[in-house]
Scaffold this active site. Structure first.
Site, PDB file in Angstrom:
ATOM      1  N   LYS A  67       0.750  -0.974   0.212  1.00 51.55           N
ATOM      2  CA  LYS A  67      -0.332   0.341   0.246  1.00 51.55           C
ATOM      3  C   LYS A  67       1.049   1.066   0.070  1.00 51.55           C
ATOM      4  O   LYS A  67       2.570   0.930   0.447  1.00 51.55           O
ATOM      5  CB  LYS A  67      -1.065   0.251   1.378  1.00 51.55           C
ATOM      6  CG  LYS A  67      -2.070  -1.142   0.986  1.00 51.55           C
ATOM      7  CD  LYS A  67      -2.804  -1.239   2.311  1.00 51.55           C
ATOM      8  CE  LYS A  67      -4.349  -2.344   1.002  1.00 51.55           C
ATOM      9  NZ  LYS A  67      -5.204  -1.533   2.656  1.00 51.55           N
TER      10      LYS A  67
ATOM     11  N   ARG B   2      -3.171 -10.012   4.890  1.00 48.66           N
ATOM     12  CA  ARG B   2      -4.372 -10.205   3.307  1.00 48.66           C
ATOM     13  C   ARG B   2      -3.039  -9.891   2.504  1.00 48.66           C
ATOM     14  O   ARG B   2      -2.589  -8.384   2.623  1.00 48.66           O
ATOM     15  CB  ARG B   2      -5.383  -9.154   3.580  1.00 48.66           C
ATOM     16  CG  ARG B   2      -6.013  -9.487   2.311  1.00 48.66           C
ATOM     17  CD  ARG B   2      -7.201  -8.615   2.011  1.00 48.66           C
ATOM     18  NE  ARG B   2      -7.535  -8.101   0.444  1.00 48.66           N
ATOM     19  CZ  ARG B   2      -7.187  -7.791  -0.637  1.00 48.66           C
ATOM     20  NH1 ARG B   2      -6.052  -6.764  -0.567  1.00 48.66           N
ATOM     21  NH2 ARG B   2      -7.641  -8.058  -1.436  1.00 48.66           N
TER      22      ARG B   2
HETATM   23  C1  7PJ Z   1      -8.142  -4.841   1.313  1.00 48.10           C
HETATM   24  C2  7PJ Z   1      -8.815  -4.625   0.935  1.00 48.10           C
HETATM   25  C3  7PJ Z   1      -7.831  -4.160   3.061  1.00 48.10           C
HETATM   26  C4  7PJ Z   1      -9.455  -6.063   2.952  1.00 48.10           C
HETATM   27  C5  7PJ Z   1      -8.336  -4.011  -0.629  1.00 48.10           C
HETATM   28  C6  7PJ Z   1      -5.322  -3.430  -1.735  1.00 48.10           C
HETATM   29  C7  7PJ Z   1      -6.107  -2.550  -1.960  1.00 48.10           C
HETATM   30  N1  7PJ Z   1     -10.077  -6.154   2.175  1.00 48.10           N
HETATM   31  N2  7PJ Z   1      -9.706  -5.611  -0.116  1.00 48.10           N
HETATM   32  N3  7PJ Z   1      -8.625  -4.742   3.509  1.00 48.10           N
HETATM   33  N4  7PJ Z   1      -7.852  -3.795   0.634  1.00 48.10           N
HETATM   34  N5  7PJ Z   1     -10.303  -6.861   4.146  1.00 48.10           N
HETATM   35  O1  7PJ Z   1      -5.758  -4.797  -1.876  1.00 48.10           O
HETATM   36  O2  7PJ Z   1      -4.407  -2.812  -1.634  1.00 48.10           O
HETATM   37  O3  7PJ Z   1      -7.116  -3.547   4.161  1.00 48.10           O
HETATM   38  S1  7PJ Z   1      -7.629  -3.512  -1.786  1.00 48.10           S
END
Ligand code: 7PJ
Length: 261
Positions: A203, A237
């Site tokens: 990020k 994640r």
């Molecule tokens: C996240 C997400 C996060 C959860 C994305 C990216 C943007 N779902 N979906 N938490 N970020 N739960 O992958 O940087 O931080 S999309």
């Protein structure tokens, strides 16, 4: 949790797995690298991203969910749309990951009618505008209060407490200072009593801290994942599953103070 984007426009791997066959192969590689969960998403939520029609999102996501579920994988579907939630659950997804925390009309019911796990994420504003000077009086207290209130609404709608995870939503309507305050205070979110999921991988906050472009943030991402787990995250994640799993193995062994069983 390994990230599987089936989108032409995700910021971190834009387009590399845009067709279902490539996304399935990528997800299988992430599982081989040690991912316990694969998170399949067909709509980019990067700042400024355009919305995706439900029919297009379904065409991207469903074949991937079905193939991975048939493999025996734990499949999470990253979507804000109740129709996609229902279809993905029918295709074998056992977790819904919603960056809008089930605030879309019908989303609560879509999850309540099933037995799947649920990640409630905090976002301030909408993806198109969320990074336009977000402001909070107390970001940690506000994010925690929002998530606890959403969890209560889910429980009132019949979703068992044991199915719910909370995520502070790093980068979703937050400045660098907000993101760092939230990461520092992760133990206070974990103290709310739900497992915490943290998404920091590649990020822009890591770009801001290191000066590196998105393609060179793997080490920063692993460090951030470790920091999140050390502060109480139950799930991270990530894009770089193999490297993150290695780092977590070392951290867990040191934390335990003895050789792994
Ligand atoms: C996240 C997400 C996060 C959860 C994305 C990216 C943007 N779902 N979906 N938490 N970020 N739960 O992958 O940087 O931080 S999309």
């Amino acid at each position: 949790m390994g990230i599987v984007n089936v989108t032409p426009d995700s910021f971190a791997d834009g387009g590399r797995h845009a067709d279902p066959a490539a996304a399935i192969a990528h997800a299988r590689a992430l599982r081989a690298d040690g991912a316990d969960i694969v998170d399949v998403g067909g709509e980019s939520t990067r700042p400024g991203a355009p919305p995706v029609a439900e029919r297009d999102e379904l065409a991207r996501v469903l074949p991937v969910v079905a193939a991975l579920a048939a493999d025996g994988a734990i499949v999470s579907v990253d979507t804000m749309k109740p129709g996609v939630m229902r279809a993905a659950i029918a295709a074998g997804a056992t977790m819904v990951n919603d960056v809008r925390a089930l605030t879309a009309p019908g989303a609560l019911e879509a999850v309540a009618d099933s037995g799947v796990a649920l990640c409630l994420m905090h976002m301030r504003g909408a993806p198109r505008t969320m990074q336009d000077a977000p402001e909070y009086a107390d970001v940690v207290a506000e994010v925690r209060a929002f998530l606890v209130a959403r969890a209560a609404a889910c429980e009132a709608a019949g979703i068992a407490r044991e199915r719910i995870l909370l995520d502070p939503g790093f980068g979703f309507g937050k400045s660098l200072g907000h993101n760092l305050a939230l990461l520092h205070a992760l133990p206070s979110l974990a103290a709310a009593g739900y497992p915490v999921l943290a998404g920091l991988s590649r990020k822009s906050m890591l770009g801001a801290l290191t000066g590196r472009p998105v393609g060179e943030r793997m080490v920063a991402s692993v460090a951030a994942a470790l920091a999140a787990v050390a502060r109480g995250a139950a799930i991270v994640r990530v894009h770089d599953v193999r490297e993150t799993v290695d780092a977590l193995k070392v951290w867990a062994a040191v934390d335990a103070g003895r050789a792994p069983a």
